[in-house]
Design a protein around this motif. Structure first.
Motif, short mmCIF file in Angstrom:
data_model
loop_
_atom_site.label_atom_id
_atom_site.label_comp_id
_atom_site.label_asym_id
_atom_site.label_seq_id
_atom_site.Cartn_x
_atom_site.Cartn_y
_atom_site.Cartn_z
N GLY A 96 20.95 51.79 4.71
CA GLY A 96 20.99 50.65 3.81
C GLY A 96 20.29 50.99 2.52
O GLY A 96 19.98 52.16 2.25
N GLU A 97 20.02 49.98 1.72
CA GLU A 97 19.32 50.21 0.45
C GLU A 97 17.88 50.61 0.73
O GLU A 97 17.14 49.91 1.41
N LEU A 98 17.46 51.77 0.20
CA LEU A 98 16.12 52.28 0.44
C LEU A 98 15.18 51.75 -0.64
O LEU A 98 15.40 51.97 -1.83
N ARG A 99 14.15 51.03 -0.21
CA ARG A 99 13.17 50.47 -1.14
C ARG A 99 12.26 51.56 -1.67
O ARG A 99 11.76 52.39 -0.90
N SER A 100 12.02 51.54 -2.98
CA SER A 100 11.16 52.56 -3.58
C SER A 100 9.70 52.36 -3.22
O SER A 100 8.92 53.31 -3.16
N ALA A 149 14.73 50.96 4.66
CA ALA A 149 16.09 50.50 4.40
C ALA A 149 16.23 49.04 4.84
O ALA A 149 15.72 48.64 5.89
N GLY A 181 19.03 45.30 4.36
CA GLY A 181 20.38 44.84 4.10
C GLY A 181 21.18 44.70 5.38
O GLY A 181 20.72 45.00 6.49
N GLU A 188 14.35 39.64 3.04
CA GLU A 188 15.02 40.70 3.81
C GLU A 188 14.12 41.29 4.88
O GLU A 188 14.57 41.57 6.00
#
Length: 257
Positions: free
Chosen positions: A141-145, A150, A152, A185
Motif C-alpha cells: 500500500g502507500e508507504l508513509r514517510s 503501509a 490503505g 487510516e
C-alpha cells in the motif's frame, strides 16, 4: 562541570528532541536570558545545536519523527515488549501493526524461531525477516514517510487473509471508552488487525491513559488483554473488568481480569 539546570536541559532534549528556547524557559521557570546563558556552554562544547530559536541534541537534529518517538518512554515500552514476547512461543503466528511499542516487541522477538509474522511496518519486517527461519509477510500500500508503514485498502485486504495466534496493536490513547488513535487510516488498520487474532492484545505505556484520541479503534470488549507498565486510573480499570479484558502490568506479579 554541568549545573543541575544544564542536566535538566539535556534530559528534556533527550526525551523530546528539539525544544524552543521559550518552552525551556517556561519548563525551568526561568527567564529567556537565563536559558540562553545556560545553553551557551552546551553549544560551545558541541552537545547542543541552536536552530531558529530552538535547541536540540547534536546527534538528533533532523531525525525522523518515528525515531524520536522510539526514544519516548523507551524503558516502559521495552518492559511491555519483553513481557509480551515471553508469552509468544517458537513457531507461532503474530500480526503487528505499526507503532513504537510494537517495534519494541519485534526487537524482543529476535530470539524466537520459526515465527510467522504479518505486519504493515517496514521497521518490523526488517527486524524479523531472514532470521531464525521466520516467515514475514508485509502488507502493501502507500508507504508513509514518517513511519515507514503501509496503509490503505490494499494493506487491509492483505491482512484479512490471515488468522494468527497473536494480534497485537499499539494505542495512541486510552480512556474508559476504549482504545483510540489520532489517524483515521491507522485506526482502521489496527481494528482489522485485532479481528485477525485468536488472542487480541493492546500494548500501551501508561502515558496514554486518560488521553482522548481523534478516532475510536475499539471498545475494550474487542480486546483480550491490555499489557501496560503501570496500573491504570480506576475508571479504566473498571471498564476493563466490565469488558472481561485481562489487565497485565508488565513487571508485576499478577494479572487482573
Amino acid at each position: 562541570m554541568l549545573s543541575k539546570r544544564h542536566q535538566q536541559i539535556l534530559r528534556i532534549l533527550n526525551e523530546e528532541g528539539t525544544v524552543t528556547i521559550s518552552s525551556l524557559a517556561a519548563r525551568l521557570d526561568v527567564s529567556l536570558e537565563t536559558v540562553r546563558r545556560d545553553v551557551k556552554p552546551l553549544t560551545e562544547n558541541g552537545s547542543v545545536l541552536k536552530i531558529h530559536g530552538a535547541v536540540g541534541l547534536a546527534g538528533q537534529i533532523g531525525e525522523a519523527p518515528f525515531e524520536r518517538r522510539m526514544r519516548e518512554n523507551a524503558v516502559a515500552k521495552q518492559t511491555i515488549a519483553r513481557h509480551l514476547a515471553s508469552t509468544i512461543h517458537n513457531g507461532e503466528s503474530v500480526m503487528l501493526d505499526t507503532g513504537t511499542t510494537t517495534s519494541f516487541v519485534a526487537r524482543e522477538l529476535t530470539g524466537h524461531r520459526r515465527l510467522t509474522v504479518v505486519t504493515n511496518s517496514s521497521d518490523i519486517a526488517r527486524t524479523l525477516a531472514t532470521v531464525n527461519g521466520n516467515r514475514v509477510y508485509m502488507a502493501g500500500g502507500e508507504l508513509r514517510s514518517d513511519s515507514g508503514a503501509a496503509f490503505g485498502n490494499s494493506a487491509i485486504d492483505f491482512i484479512t487473509r490471515f488468522t494468527v495466534a497473536h494480534a497485537v496493536i499499539s494505542a495512541g490513547a486510552l480512556d474508559a471508552g476504549g482504545v483510540m488513535d489520532f489517524d483515521l487510516e491507522e485506526s482502521e488498520f489496527a481494528r482489522r488487525v485485532l479481528a485477525c487474532g485468536e488472542r487480541k492484545v493492546v500494548v500501551s505505556d501508561g502515558s496514554k491513559f486518560g488521553r482522548r484520541g481523534l478516532v475510536s479503534v475499539c471498545r475494550f470488549d474487542a480486546v483480550s488483554e491490555l499489557i501496560t507498565d503501570r496500573d491504570p486510573p480506576e475508571e479504566i480499570a473498571d471498564a476493563l473488568e466490565a469488558a472481561g479484558t485481562t489487565l497485565t502490568v508488565a513487571g508485576a506479579s499478577s494479572q487482573k481480569s
